[in-house]
Design an enzyme around this catalytic site. Structure first.
Site, short mmCIF file in Angstrom:
data_model
loop_
_atom_site.label_atom_id
_atom_site.label_comp_id
_atom_site.label_asym_id
_atom_site.label_seq_id
_atom_site.Cartn_x
_atom_site.Cartn_y
_atom_site.Cartn_z
N HIS A 134 0.84 -1.55 -0.19
CA HIS A 134 -0.20 0.21 -0.05
C HIS A 134 0.65 1.27 -0.20
O HIS A 134 2.23 1.19 0.66
CB HIS A 134 -0.52 0.10 1.40
CG HIS A 134 -2.31 -0.84 1.22
ND1 HIS A 134 -3.25 -0.67 1.69
CD2 HIS A 134 -2.01 -2.24 0.41
CE1 HIS A 134 -3.85 -1.44 1.58
NE2 HIS A 134 -3.18 -2.75 0.99
N GLU A 161 1.09 3.29 1.80
CA GLU A 161 1.47 4.25 3.66
C GLU A 161 2.64 3.86 3.94
O GLU A 161 3.87 3.80 4.27
CB GLU A 161 0.20 4.32 4.40
CG GLU A 161 -0.73 4.93 3.76
CD GLU A 161 -1.77 4.27 3.53
OE1 GLU A 161 -3.28 4.27 3.21
OE2 GLU A 161 -1.79 3.33 2.43
N CYS A 176 -6.13 2.13 6.14
CA CYS A 176 -7.08 0.73 6.54
C CYS A 176 -5.99 0.22 7.33
O CYS A 176 -5.55 0.96 7.98
CB CYS A 176 -6.65 -0.17 5.29
SG CYS A 176 -4.71 -1.07 5.11
N CYS A 182 -2.27 -0.35 7.24
CA CYS A 182 -1.71 1.10 7.00
C CYS A 182 -2.39 1.69 8.50
O CYS A 182 -0.47 2.47 9.00
CB CYS A 182 -2.18 1.72 6.08
SG CYS A 182 -2.40 0.93 4.80
#
Length: 167
Positions: free
Chosen positions: A70, A72, A100, A103
């Site tokens: 992801h 992040e 999410c 993250c």
């Protein structure tokens, strides 16, 4: 939504709002790069306490065949490498979409001081939409949050991407 748990910023501070707008623009550029590569258009940057971008990332789950790739997480990894520390004290993460659960775990574990994001994520957001992990009592670290920065632009990038996929 703005709430402060550790930081020294205040909602009415125009200097911070202008910087937030500028840095979110960089995250939006990364989101566009993700979309060009066929990835979900989410972009993220980590900025140190001096205002220097020390980490950049955009979603690369498809390209890397990695469910943890992801934006992040990739930005946090790069910042940790550049700063030679997993502790990102004093740093701010800018991301185009509400993080999410995974993250948020990385954000809290890396000791980021601030999280600034654009659009909410009604199905998987772990800051305000589904869960509120930044507010869980008893955690060993707290992160201050500002949401809704350039939210319409952040939402539009995502909506355009998914609209094209559905055609």
């Amino acid at each position: 939504m703005v709430y402060e748990t550790t930081g020294q910023r205040f909602e009415s501070s125009w200097a911070y709002l202008n910087k937030d707008q500028q840095f979110m623009g960089t995250a939006l550029e990364l989101a566009q790069q993700a979309a060009k590569n066929g990835e979900v258009p989410v972009g993220a940057i980590v900025v140190d306490s001096e205002g220097v971008i020390v980490g950049r990332g955009y979603d690369q789950r498809e390209h890397l065949n990695d469910c943890t790739a992801h934006a992040e997480v990739l930005a946090i990894r790069q910042a940790s490498e550049r700063l030679n520390s997993w502790r990102l004290n004093g740093c701010t993460l800018y991301v185009t979409l509400e993080p999410c659960l995974m993250c948020m775990g990385a954000i809290l574990s890396s000791r980021l001081e601030w999280l600034v994001y654009g659009a909410t994520s009604p199905k998987s957001g772990a800051v305000e939409s589904v869960l509120e992990l930044a507010r869980v009592p008893g955690l060993n670290h707290k992160v201050s949050v500002r949401s809704g920065v350039r939210k319409d632009e952040c939402r539009e990038v995502l909506q355009s991407f998914f609209s094209r996929l559905r055609r």
